[in-house]
Design a protein around this motif. Structure first.
Motif, PDB file in Angstrom:
ATOM      1  N   ASP A 331      41.775  49.359  39.102  1.00  0.00           N
ATOM      2  CA  ASP A 331      40.714  50.356  38.986  1.00  0.00           C
ATOM      3  C   ASP A 331      39.471  49.803  38.305  1.00  0.00           C
ATOM      4  O   ASP A 331      38.344  50.257  38.582  1.00  0.00           O
ATOM      5  CB  ASP A 331      41.225  51.578  38.207  1.00  0.00           C
ATOM      6  CG  ASP A 331      41.740  52.660  39.138  1.00  0.00           C
ATOM      7  OD1 ASP A 331      41.841  52.386  40.344  1.00  0.00           O
ATOM      8  OD2 ASP A 331      42.051  53.765  38.662  1.00  0.00           O
ATOM      9  N   PHE A 332      39.655  48.833  37.411  1.00  0.00           N
ATOM     10  CA  PHE A 332      38.515  48.271  36.697  1.00  0.00           C
ATOM     11  C   PHE A 332      38.006  46.986  37.349  1.00  0.00           C
ATOM     12  O   PHE A 332      37.241  46.245  36.740  1.00  0.00           O
ATOM     13  CB  PHE A 332      38.887  48.010  35.243  1.00  0.00           C
ATOM     14  CG  PHE A 332      38.950  49.259  34.407  1.00  0.00           C
ATOM     15  CD1 PHE A 332      37.789  49.857  33.939  1.00  0.00           C
ATOM     16  CD2 PHE A 332      40.154  49.862  34.114  1.00  0.00           C
ATOM     17  CE1 PHE A 332      37.840  51.015  33.179  1.00  0.00           C
ATOM     18  CE2 PHE A 332      40.222  51.011  33.359  1.00  0.00           C
ATOM     19  CZ  PHE A 332      39.058  51.596  32.891  1.00  0.00           C
ATOM     20  N   GLY A 333      38.438  46.722  38.598  1.00  0.00           N
ATOM     21  CA  GLY A 333      37.867  45.620  39.359  1.00  0.00           C
ATOM     22  C   GLY A 333      38.498  44.268  39.130  1.00  0.00           C
ATOM     23  O   GLY A 333      38.015  43.273  39.685  1.00  0.00           O
ATOM     24  N   CYS A 334      39.570  44.176  38.347  1.00  0.00           N
ATOM     25  CA  CYS A 334      40.251  42.889  38.113  1.00  0.00           C
ATOM     26  C   CYS A 334      41.370  42.735  39.150  1.00  0.00           C
ATOM     27  O   CYS A 334      42.559  42.846  38.839  1.00  0.00           O
ATOM     28  CB  CYS A 334      40.804  42.825  36.691  1.00  0.00           C
ATOM     29  SG  CYS A 334      39.595  43.164  35.399  1.00  0.00           S
ATOM     30  N   HIS A 335      40.986  42.489  40.400  1.00  0.00           N
ATOM     31  CA  HIS A 335      41.953  42.567  41.499  1.00  0.00           C
ATOM     32  C   HIS A 335      42.936  41.398  41.511  1.00  0.00           C
ATOM     33  O   HIS A 335      44.114  41.585  41.841  1.00  0.00           O
ATOM     34  CB  HIS A 335      41.200  42.649  42.828  1.00  0.00           C
ATOM     35  CG  HIS A 335      40.329  43.863  42.937  1.00  0.00           C
ATOM     36  ND1 HIS A 335      40.828  45.140  42.894  1.00  0.00           N
ATOM     37  CD2 HIS A 335      38.982  43.999  43.054  1.00  0.00           C
ATOM     38  CE1 HIS A 335      39.840  46.013  42.999  1.00  0.00           C
ATOM     39  NE2 HIS A 335      38.713  45.339  43.095  1.00  0.00           N
ATOM     40  N   LYS A 336      42.490  40.203  41.165  1.00  0.00           N
ATOM     41  CA  LYS A 336      43.418  39.067  41.138  1.00  0.00           C
ATOM     42  C   LYS A 336      44.478  39.261  40.055  1.00  0.00           C
ATOM     43  O   LYS A 336      45.665  38.990  40.280  1.00  0.00           O
ATOM     44  CB  LYS A 336      42.647  37.767  40.905  1.00  0.00           C
ATOM     45  CG  LYS A 336      41.751  37.373  42.073  1.00  0.00           C
ATOM     46  CD  LYS A 336      41.055  36.045  41.805  1.00  0.00           C
ATOM     47  CE  LYS A 336      40.182  35.660  42.990  1.00  0.00           C
ATOM     48  NZ  LYS A 336      39.461  34.368  42.745  1.00  0.00           N
ATOM     49  N   GLU A 337      44.050  39.704  38.883  1.00  0.00           N
ATOM     50  CA  GLU A 337      45.006  39.979  37.804  1.00  0.00           C
ATOM     51  C   GLU A 337      45.957  41.111  38.192  1.00  0.00           C
ATOM     52  O   GLU A 337      47.156  41.063  37.888  1.00  0.00           O
ATOM     53  CB  GLU A 337      44.271  40.328  36.513  1.00  0.00           C
ATOM     54  CG  GLU A 337      43.458  39.196  35.913  1.00  0.00           C
ATOM     55  CD  GLU A 337      42.087  39.069  36.550  1.00  0.00           C
ATOM     56  OE1 GLU A 337      41.826  39.755  37.560  1.00  0.00           O
ATOM     57  OE2 GLU A 337      41.277  38.259  36.046  1.00  0.00           O
ATOM     58  N   ALA A 338      45.423  42.137  38.869  1.00  0.00           N
ATOM     59  CA  ALA A 338      46.258  43.256  39.307  1.00  0.00           C
ATOM     60  C   ALA A 338      47.310  42.792  40.295  1.00  0.00           C
ATOM     61  O   ALA A 338      48.475  43.219  40.230  1.00  0.00           O
ATOM     62  CB  ALA A 338      45.391  44.351  39.925  1.00  0.00           C
ATOM     63  N   MET A 339      46.940  41.916  41.222  1.00  0.00           N
ATOM     64  CA  MET A 339      47.902  41.426  42.203  1.00  0.00           C
ATOM     65  C   MET A 339      49.021  40.633  41.524  1.00  0.00           C
ATOM     66  O   MET A 339      50.213  40.826  41.828  1.00  0.00           O
ATOM     67  CB  MET A 339      47.190  40.557  43.234  1.00  0.00           C
ATOM     68  CG  MET A 339      48.079  40.084  44.367  1.00  0.00           C
ATOM     69  SD  MET A 339      47.197  39.059  45.564  1.00  0.00           S
ATOM     70  CE  MET A 339      46.904  37.586  44.558  1.00  0.00           C
ATOM     71  N   ALA A 340      48.667  39.757  40.586  1.00  0.00           N
ATOM     72  CA  ALA A 340      49.688  38.974  39.880  1.00  0.00           C
ATOM     73  C   ALA A 340      50.611  39.872  39.066  1.00  0.00           C
ATOM     74  O   ALA A 340      51.840  39.686  39.057  1.00  0.00           O
ATOM     75  CB  ALA A 340      49.004  37.950  38.977  1.00  0.00           C
TER      76      ALA A 340
END
Length: 817
Positions: A331-340
């Motif tokens: 939701d806060f735009g940290c998509h790579k971290e979210a995927m991991a």
């Protein structure tokens, strides 16, 4: 803080006792039972009986729960309107209730009150047998079943009172005296014999013996309460706190809205006196910080909550902490971290054999992959379950195995959307929609109705049936919005605003955005950003149609600054398409061509929605037309028409056919252009897009003028060659002249319709173009007066366009964060 019992619960017990003693009149039975059940059970019957619309009704239960704990006024509002059952003059049901409360006039009387509560319960078989053997009279009248909601509440209250130690009982008694104290003036007015110390029978009976020491003893026992000193402590129990916490978290998760400020302040006042802060309060703070867009605080509260909950549970809930963290990061735009983080969640859930969490994570990961295909491209290539259809089929099968109906319905809706995005069978998409609808209706899953109707409106829009799409959106907002997620409600309102803007009703579109949404719900960061963004898009579209390019470029600069990672892919495409239109209106054809080519290549690699690729092809054909070389767009237009027909994207098909007719006009094939346009015009009018329909009428007028020009050339050739002479030549010339005039008349009618539609869309440039054509046509026909009139109107519109009168009253600030 007490564990369960509070003065408010003593009031509920007294009210139950009144009901069992049959002192409640018939017309008050339903309100009294509704009041009791809404404060005892999780369900809220009183909310279903109110007519308060939308989100305001959702928080009434929390307000009533807090109000009942803090003040006795809720009991007064309920009971005062009803007369007492004995119908004595001036006596109300409220008086009978106060007799119960003021009858508890000492700590010993409180003990007696609780000891007689089991009498309201139905006796067991063993108790009835013993009473019969002892010759006791069997109970009659209203009795509560021991396992009924009211009976279970009475049993639990009695059990909790017997568990209290003496000092806890004394604290409960003092809290009850303070809770009852606001009714003292009314009680003394009804019962003049009651003295100053009537709240405690021990003090009142012993004041003659103790004399002047009575006041000192009272102050010692009751503290500053007798001198109206506020100590700030509220008579609330741990059970009340936990129930309110669970309710608020459930509301945030179910509807996606933040807790209203006034309820939040009252709840913090209740929590302030708690010696032990429940761990759920950290999760509530996390949810509120998340919705408000405060990423550091959300991260901190999330860690704090799971640090507390996992102290004695090892790694049992570790994957739920990871799942929440991944959603917040996304939701806060940290998509790579979210995927991991989500991949670690899936691995941990698989280790713990938590199928519920695992299936939810897989479903989330599928939607994440659709929104960000570049991040999951390598993972999908190595995945054993594949991507797209295979992943959804796997999720649907797993949901059926584990009985997760919400996930199963969601998977069916995703399959319907995937069918439409890939341009596959409409019947297949409709089948998935019907199957999902069956599950939602059969299981009464109201929270999914918003997603269901959102996909349905998308289907009607793709089929070009705009009125069904609008009707479905209106039905949702009027009937289902109170029980649906706020995100669904917001998107429906924005969809209706976009439809109104397409009709040229910009003021109504802004009114829909302003008045159709509760402003308290826009306190959440993501909905607030989406609302401001869509409002800016409507402004941008209006400014482009008004040819106010300076204001439009200012808006575009603000919109393009927002990273694509923070927005929905569909909204990003709308911004890109409006940017292309602005570049074309600025005659910056090179920049527009480069942007279109870049987007086409990106969408081809990401396998994006087919409708977006068709729109780009049509934009490219329109660009060639504006450059004066429409023939270069022939193959592109044919491809767009073929794809739109195969996918049954009928709105785009009508646009493609119009572009093809425009190319035929440029090639001199006017008859074919007329046939194409006349075939699609009625269906295009059903789509209720004024600008597109105006374009088709303009193309039809060009084709009619072309036919008239050919007819004039044929007449001239016939006269020049002299193939016919005499009467036959005159008749042929007259026939050709009549045909030419008829074609001119039809062209003028088409131009008038085009002008009306462009006026509805408020597109000044196209209005000027249409007026110029009408003035030229009138001049050809010899009607110089009307030609001058159209020329004057053309000049007035030109001056209006250059001065920017339409948009000078509007601010250029979109309000986007």
């Amino acid at each position: 803080m007490a564990r369960y019992l509070t003065p408010a619960k003593i009031g509920l017990l007294a009210l139950i006792e009144l009901y069992v003693e049959e002192t409640v009149p018939n017309d008050a039975i339903i309100p009294v039972l509704s009041f009791l059940t809404s404060h005892i059970l999780d369900s809220d019957l009183q909310s279903t009986m109110t007519t308060t619309p939308g989100a305001a009704n959702r928080w009434q239960r929390a307000e009533r729960s807090i109000g009942l704990v803090v003040s006795i006024k809720d009991f007064e509002d309920l009971l005062l309107p009803f007369p007492a059952v004995d119908r004595l003059p001036g006596r109300r049901l409220w008086d009978r209730f106060l007799e119960k409360l003021w009858g508890i006039d000492s700590l010993d009387a409180l003990q007696t009150f609780f000891s007689r509560q089991p009498r309201v319960l139905a006796r067991t078989r063993e108790e009835l047998r013993q009473m019969t053997e002892l010759g006791e009279e069997l109970p009659s009248g209203i009795l509560l079943a021991r396992n009924s909601p009211l009976g279970a509440f009475v049993r639990k209250a009695v059990l909790e009172f017997t568990r209290l130690q003496f000092h806890h009982s004394a604290e409960l008694w003092k809290a009850f005296v303070k809770y009852r104290q606001p009714t003292v003036s009314y009680w003394r007015r009804r019962n003049p014999q009651c003295g100053r110390l009537s709240f405690d029978s021990v003090l009142m009976e012993s004041q003659h013996e103790w004399g002047s020491f009575t006041d000192g003893i009272a102050v010692t026992a009751y503290g500053g309460m007798l001198m109206d000193e506020e100590d700030g402590a509220l008579p609330v129990s741990t059970d009340d706190i936990e129930s309110l916490l669970e309710f608020q978290i459930d509301q945030i998760q179910k509807y996606g809205a933040r807790v209203p400020a006034e309820i939040r302040a009252k709840f913090h006042a209740m929590l302030r006196d708690s010696h032990v802060v429940p761990s759920l309060s950290h999760y509530l703070n996390f949810s509120d910080a998340w919705r408000s867009g405060d990423y550091p605080s959300a991260f901190d509260y999330l860690h704090r909550y799971f640090d507390y909950t996992m102290q004695n549970r090892d790694r049992l809930f570790y994957h739920y902490a990871l799942m929440n963290l991944a959603i917040v990061q996304s939701d806060f735009g940290c998509h790579k971290e979210a995927m991991a983080t989500m991949l670690e969640t899936i691995s941990t859930a698989r280790e713990n054999k938590d199928n519920t969490c695992l299936n939810f994570c897989l479903n989330w990961f599928y939607h994440f992959g659709r929104a960000h295909p570049d991040l999951v491209q390598d993972l999908e290539a190595n995945s054993m379950i594949g991507s797209g259809k295979e992943a959804l089929a796997f999720l649907r099968a797993k949901a059926k195995e584990t009985g997760m109906l919400v996930l199963r319905s969601s998977a069916l809706l995703s399959e319907a959307k995937l069918n439409m995005a890939n341009g596959e069978s409409i019947a297949g998409a409709m089948e998935h929609l019907v199957r999902s609808s069956h599950i939602i209706v059969e299981r009464n899953m109201k929270s999914l109705i918003g997603s269901q109707l959102s996909v349905t409106t998308s289907l009607w829009d793709r089929l070009g049936i705009s009125y069904l799409s609008t009707m479905t959106s209106e039905v949702f907002l009027r009937v289902h919005a109170p029980s649906a997620c706020f995100d669904d409600e917001l998107k429906m309102v924005c969809r209706l605003a976009g439809t109104l803007a397409g009709k040229g009703k910009y003021n109504e579109a802004f009114a829909k955005l302003e008045d159709g949404i509760d402003k308290n719900l826009l306190r959440a960061a993501k909905p607030n950003q989406y609302w401001h963004l869509y409002r800016g898009l409507v402004k941008l579209r209006r400014d482009l149609h008004h040819n106010d390019l300076d204001t439009a470029e200012t808006l575009l600069a603000q919109l393009l600054q927002i990273g694509s990672e923070e927005l929905d892919p569909d909204v990003v495409f709308i911004i890109d398409s409006l940017h292309i239109e602005a570049l074309i209106r600025r005659k910056d054809f090179d920049a527009a061509y480069e942007k279109i080519e870049r987007l086409i290549a990106k969408f081809r690699d990401d396998h994006r929605d087919l409708s977006l690729r068709i729109r780009l092809l049509l934009a490219k054909a329109h660009l060639f037309d504006c450059m004066g070389r429409p023939e270069r767009g022939f193959s592109i237009t044919m491809r767009a028409a073929s794809l739109a027909w195969r996918a049954r994207l009928l709105t785009l098909l009508w646009q493609a056919v119009g572009a093809l007719a425009n190319i035929l006009n440029a090639m001199g094939e006017f008859t074919g252009a007329v046939q194409l346009v006349e075939a699609v015009l009625p269906r295009s009018m059903e789509s209720e897009n004024a600008f597109n329909t105006g374009i088709l009428y303009s193309i039809l007028a060009d084709a009619r003028m072309g036919q008239a020009g050919k007819a004039g050339k044929a007449r001239q050739a016939m006269t020049t060659t002299g193939e016919t002479t005499g009467a036959a030549a005159a008749a042929a010339a007259s026939l050709m002249n009549n045909k030419k005039i008829d074609l001119f008349t039809k062209a003028h009618e088409a131009l008038e319709c085009a002008f009306n539609h462009f006026s509805a869309a408020e597109d000044l440039e196209k209005q000027c173009e249409t007026l110029a054509k009408r003035a030229t046509l009138m001049k050809v026909l010899g009607d110089h007066a009307r030609a001058e009139e159209y020329a004057a109107r053309y000049m007035a519109l030109k001056r209006q366009s250059s001065s920017g009168e339409h948009s000078s009253v509007w601010s250029t600030d979109t309000g986007t964060p």
